[in-house]
Write a protein that holds these residues in place. Structure first.
Motif, mmCIF file in Angstrom:
data_model
loop_
_atom_site.group_PDB
_atom_site.id
_atom_site.type_symbol
_atom_site.label_atom_id
_atom_site.label_comp_id
_atom_site.label_asym_id
_atom_site.label_seq_id
_atom_site.Cartn_x
_atom_site.Cartn_y
_atom_site.Cartn_z
ATOM 1 N N GLU A 156 0.839 -1.193 0.000
ATOM 2 C CA GLU A 156 0.000 0.000 0.000
ATOM 3 C C GLU A 156 0.880 1.251 0.000
ATOM 4 O O GLU A 156 2.075 1.191 0.308
ATOM 5 N N TYR A 157 0.273 2.371 -0.314
ATOM 6 C CA TYR A 157 1.050 3.594 -0.447
ATOM 7 C C TYR A 157 1.881 3.893 0.796
ATOM 8 O O TYR A 157 3.067 4.217 0.711
ATOM 9 N N ASP A 158 1.257 3.831 1.967
ATOM 10 C CA ASP A 158 1.942 4.247 3.188
ATOM 11 C C ASP A 158 3.007 3.248 3.639
ATOM 12 O O ASP A 158 3.777 3.550 4.563
ATOM 13 N N LEU A 159 3.082 2.068 3.016
ATOM 14 C CA LEU A 159 4.104 1.083 3.380
ATOM 15 C C LEU A 159 5.285 1.085 2.418
ATOM 16 O O LEU A 159 6.279 0.389 2.664
ATOM 17 N N LEU A 160 5.196 1.885 1.344
ATOM 18 C CA LEU A 160 6.278 1.880 0.362
ATOM 19 C C LEU A 160 7.564 2.450 0.945
ATOM 20 O O LEU A 160 8.644 1.873 0.792
ATOM 21 N N ALA A 161 7.476 3.580 1.600
ATOM 22 C CA ALA A 161 8.683 4.208 2.160
ATOM 23 C C ALA A 161 9.350 3.316 3.205
ATOM 24 O O ALA A 161 10.573 3.112 3.145
ATOM 25 N N PRO A 162 8.616 2.765 4.192
ATOM 26 C CA PRO A 162 9.285 1.868 5.137
ATOM 27 C C PRO A 162 9.942 0.661 4.457
ATOM 28 O O PRO A 162 11.026 0.233 4.868
ATOM 29 N N LEU A 163 9.306 0.121 3.432
ATOM 30 C CA LEU A 163 9.904 -1.029 2.748
ATOM 31 C C LEU A 163 11.198 -0.620 2.048
ATOM 32 O O LEU A 163 12.198 -1.357 2.094
ATOM 33 N N MET A 164 11.204 0.561 1.400
ATOM 34 C CA MET A 164 12.408 1.021 0.719
ATOM 35 C C MET A 164 13.541 1.254 1.699
ATOM 36 O O MET A 164 14.702 0.940 1.415
ATOM 37 N N ASP A 165 13.213 1.788 2.867
ATOM 38 C CA ASP A 165 14.253 2.023 3.874
ATOM 39 C C ASP A 165 14.791 0.716 4.444
ATOM 40 O O ASP A 165 15.927 0.681 4.934
ATOM 41 N N ALA A 166 13.995 -0.354 4.383
ATOM 42 C CA ALA A 166 14.400 -1.631 4.962
ATOM 43 C C ALA A 166 15.205 -2.484 4.005
ATOM 44 O O ALA A 166 15.664 -3.569 4.386
ATOM 45 N N LEU A 167 15.411 -2.028 2.785
ATOM 46 C CA LEU A 167 16.196 -2.815 1.836
ATOM 47 C C LEU A 167 17.629 -2.967 2.329
ATOM 48 O O LEU A 167 18.184 -2.051 2.961
ATOM 49 N N PRO A 168 18.274 -4.106 2.032
ATOM 50 C CA PRO A 168 19.641 -4.332 2.527
ATOM 51 C C PRO A 168 20.622 -3.242 2.099
ATOM 52 O O PRO A 168 21.535 -2.894 2.837
#
Length: 386
Positions: A156-168
């Motif tokens: 979802e839109y609001d989860l995109l930024a946290p997922l990008m920050d969590a990338l290795p």
């Protein structure tokens, strides 16, 4: 990245099943000819299927199909008995695993119909990707994302930024497809916004850059593997099969008709042979006319002594007939010895002696074996050697 030719992709959305083609807008599956659907693939919704990687020892490869559910049991919430696991090798020790529920797989196959025989590919892996990049397609209420060769999801839109920050590791470039540049880029974290490349387009636009040679994991495995297209094969070979059956039936009918004609001809021929045999030999049992007649004729052929009975009979008959008072009552011929025994009736012994002289004149030796007087006649037996 260069553009490549891609097959049609079937996706589920609020309007139902849509066909996406590279660089084109989606079209409802109901508006496409059935023949074109056969060359499509199904994009498994990324929010209903998960991708993961596992490491497998070399001695476990052959048992992976049975052991895989238990290896991932701690990573899924639902019972593993209700889950569908599909896998494909990445290298000698790592496998890519895609998992979803049995109910979802069954539902998708029902929506696509029995005629669909194409593969099931995870939706996120259909996006173009290069090492160091992240590809994102901004759609209504969610973003389809791919950040690795075997990694992707829908968020979802609001989860995109946290997922990008969590990338290795921070991506070197973020390729974003969407319809509103300001809104789409605002969904990314600050660092990703600086490296973002926004492009006007949608899922169909992204398909233009997908490398069709890349390896996909087909989720149609196990009980969901496509069966042989017997119905399609039958439609293709039906005319030829019918023609072949008709030809076989006609050939069998022709063979049967010929068989009955030959059988009737054989009966008529056997009847004619029997009639011919009876003309030569009216008496006796008839078993095999040809063999019996051959044996009987052979008796009159040249024997072991090189003599032929008919010629022997002719020579003896001529000598006997010269004596007008002689009566020949019995004759016995032996081919092995070349001798003939005659039983004769004569008025006097002089007639018997005269016959012996005629045999001698003809090159035959006649020996009187027995003789007796019976009333006014003499009965004698001669052995004639040829």
């Amino acid at each position: 990245m260069t553009a490549s030719e891609n097959p049609g992709v079937l996706r589920l959305d609020a309007q139902g099943v849509q066909i996406w083609r590279a660089g084109q807008k989606p079209v409802s599956i109901d508006e496409v000819a059935e023949g074109l659907r056969a060359h499509c693939i199904f994009a498994v919704p990324a929010d209903r299927a998960r991708l993961t990687q596992i490491e497998v020892r070399s001695d476990e490869h052959r048992h992976l199909k049975k052991s895989l559910p238990f290896m991932l049991e701690d990573e899924v919430i639902d019972p593993v008995e209700s889950m569908h696991f599909s896998y494909a090798p990445i290298d000698d020790s790592h496998y890519l695993v895609a998992l979803t529920s049995h109910a979802e797989m069954t539902s998708w196959l029902e929506r696509l119909g029995d005629q669909f025989e194409g593969p099931f590919f995870h939706e996120a892996l259909l996006l173009p990707w290069q090492p160091g990049e992240v590809c994102a397609v901004v759609e209504a209420h969610s973003v389809l994302l791919r950040w690795g060769e075997h990694q992707g999801a829908r968020v979802e839109y609001d989860l995109l930024a946290p997922l990008m920050d969590a990338l290795p590791a921070p991506p070197e470039a973020v390729i974003v497809y969407g319809g509103d540049q300001e809104r789409d880029l605002a969904l990314l974290p600050n660092l990703s916004q600086e490296r973002a490349q926004w492009r006007q387009g949608d899922f169909g636009t992204a398909l233009m850059l997908v490398d069709s040679a890349q390896g996909f994991i087909d989720m149609r495995q196990g009980v969901f593997a496509p069966s042989l297209p017997l119905r399609r094969w039958w439609q293709k070979w039906k005319p030829l099969t019918i023609a072949l059956l008709v030809a076989v039936v006609l050939q069998v009918a022709s063979d049967m008709a010929q068989y009955w004609r030959l059988k009737e001809s054989n009966i008529a021929l056997r009847t004619a042979i029997e009639a011919s045999y009876r003309k030569a030999n009216p008496q006796g049992a008839l078993v095999d006319a040809e063999k019996q007649l051959d044996r009987q004729i052979a008796e009159y052929a040249v024997g072991a002594k090189g003599l032929m009975f008919t010629r022997v009979l002719d020579r003896i008959g001529r000598a006997v007939s010269m004596g007008g008072e002689l009566t020949l009552s019995n004759i016995n011929y032996s081919d092995n010895t070349g001798e003939v025994r005659l039983d004769l009736l004569a008025p006097t012994y002089d007639e018997i002696e005269a016959l012996r002289e005629r045999f001698a004149a003809g090159g035959m030796e006649a020996i009187l074996e027995t003789s007796s007087q019976r009333g006014v006649q003499v009965r004698a037996r001669l052995r004639v050697t040829l």
